[in-house]
Scaffold this active site. Sequence first.
Site, short mmCIF file in Angstrom:
data_model
loop_
_atom_site.label_atom_id
_atom_site.label_comp_id
_atom_site.label_asym_id
_atom_site.label_seq_id
_atom_site.Cartn_x
_atom_site.Cartn_y
_atom_site.Cartn_z
N GLU A 106 -6.15 40.07 8.72
CA GLU A 106 -4.76 39.94 8.41
C GLU A 106 -4.09 40.91 8.94
O GLU A 106 -4.10 42.10 8.63
CB GLU A 106 -4.57 39.98 6.84
CG GLU A 106 -3.31 39.44 6.07
CD GLU A 106 -3.01 39.58 5.12
OE1 GLU A 106 -2.11 39.56 4.68
OE2 GLU A 106 -4.26 39.69 4.24
N GLU A 108 -0.01 42.35 10.27
CA GLU A 108 1.35 42.16 9.86
C GLU A 108 2.30 43.06 10.53
O GLU A 108 1.96 44.48 10.77
CB GLU A 108 1.51 42.13 8.59
CG GLU A 108 2.70 41.48 8.03
CD GLU A 108 2.76 41.23 6.51
OE1 GLU A 108 1.79 40.96 5.88
OE2 GLU A 108 3.97 41.74 5.91
#
Lengths: 213, 213
Positions: A106, A108
């Site tokens: 993940e 970001e």
Amino acid sequence: MNYSVQTLLGVFTIDKGKIKVLLVHKKSEPYRGYWMLPTEFLTDSLEGNVERTINDIGLPNLFYTQNKTYANIELDTKKEVIGISYLGLIDSITCYLKSTKVDGVELEWFDINSIPKTAYDHEMIIKDLYDSFKKRIVNSNILKILFPSDFTLPEIQKIYETVLETKLDRRNFRKKLINLGYIIDTGDINEGYTGRPAKLYRFKEEIEERKLF
Amino acid sequence: MNYSVQTLLGVFTIDKGKIKVLLVHKKSEPYRGYWMLPTEFLTDSLEGNVERTINDIGLPNLFYTQNKTYANIELDTKKEVIGISYLGLIDSITCYLKSTKVDGVELEWFDINSIPKTAYDHEMIIKDLYDSFKKRIVNSNILKILFPSDFTLPEIQKIYETVLETKLDRRNFRKKLINLGYIIDTGDINEGYTGRPAKLYRFKEEIEERKLF
DNA sequence: ACAAAAGTGTTGCCAGTACACCCATGA
DNA sequence: TCATGGGTGTACTGGCAACACTTTTGT
């Protein structure tokens, strides 16, 4: 004494006038749920290692450059770790195209002013990277990496106002960038915002390195 | 994988118009008789390590700054070594006062254009350090470290002509340095050379960092 | 028509450059 | 007195800073 060695990559971009850095979400203890710079333990060469990180985060052809080396800060739960940070730069268009979800990792983008809780001493390393970023962005070649095409002059001006912590005169700023001779008016305009739409520009293929401020 | 880590210190000075770097003579195999940068295996912090090197070579209060980190070049006979180079700067007067013979270690200043045979890949590291040196010397604060007092303007001008690879106009160069407001005419002159003796100057105590070129 | 943001030109000033002659010393 | 290198002043110019009004769009 023996040390583990890791490379840390801080990728910066500028998106909608905001300076952003790419962090990865830590899924395991320690610091589970915290964020960190993409990091890789050294196995071959430093550059080889960074390239591997770049592939892992799905941003091939990223520009990067060595920044600073750390020892005796917390870089891992094992005490004796050397960390070598790299500054990566990419334009926001390219990083939109590339997915930031790779292999269940993940990733970001965070505004540099809103960095979340970071694992280890990564916050300090990010700060050092941002300092380098600010020093380098005044160079034409770095600017071109961040804004290869379809940028507006007010957009770049705002970035410089942030980085240099001053207000700049619009007319003088325009003159400076256009007189460089490195940017081309695409003929298009940036529609859809309030006020008069801005012209869109593009960097030429080949430019010289020149200091703008 | 585990690595040994070492810090390498490249101390530069300018003596009689020549840019020099301090190397140590290797007394044992491998590379016996070759020269190398003062090097220390890492035991505590990076800065602590460099300070230790500085004490070993007898130049306390040396200014230094991290330069570049290397892996997978030859830094030792053991393969897996990380080397972190530091750039050190000192004025020639101070380094005359300090003995360069410490504890049987043989140290010598070499003109940057006449580097002897070096151990390992130190020649490349020295070249990288010299590149950094050239980039930094255009800053007023670095200039002050190298020339705190009793320097002549033609002497500094010649250094800049070497580093920038151009000829500079004497009058314009004078104006630039004097108009900085950071240097003081000592009233003394530099006797004993052919031609008209040059005035001796000194840097003020507190100066700003300013780019000269 | 109004609000919001972008585009545009002129002037003054200062810093950088170009340039040539005189000065202080040692031999 | 000559050779060597250092010190000095002026005029030009090009880049930077200061400055206000008009234009284009969305609402």
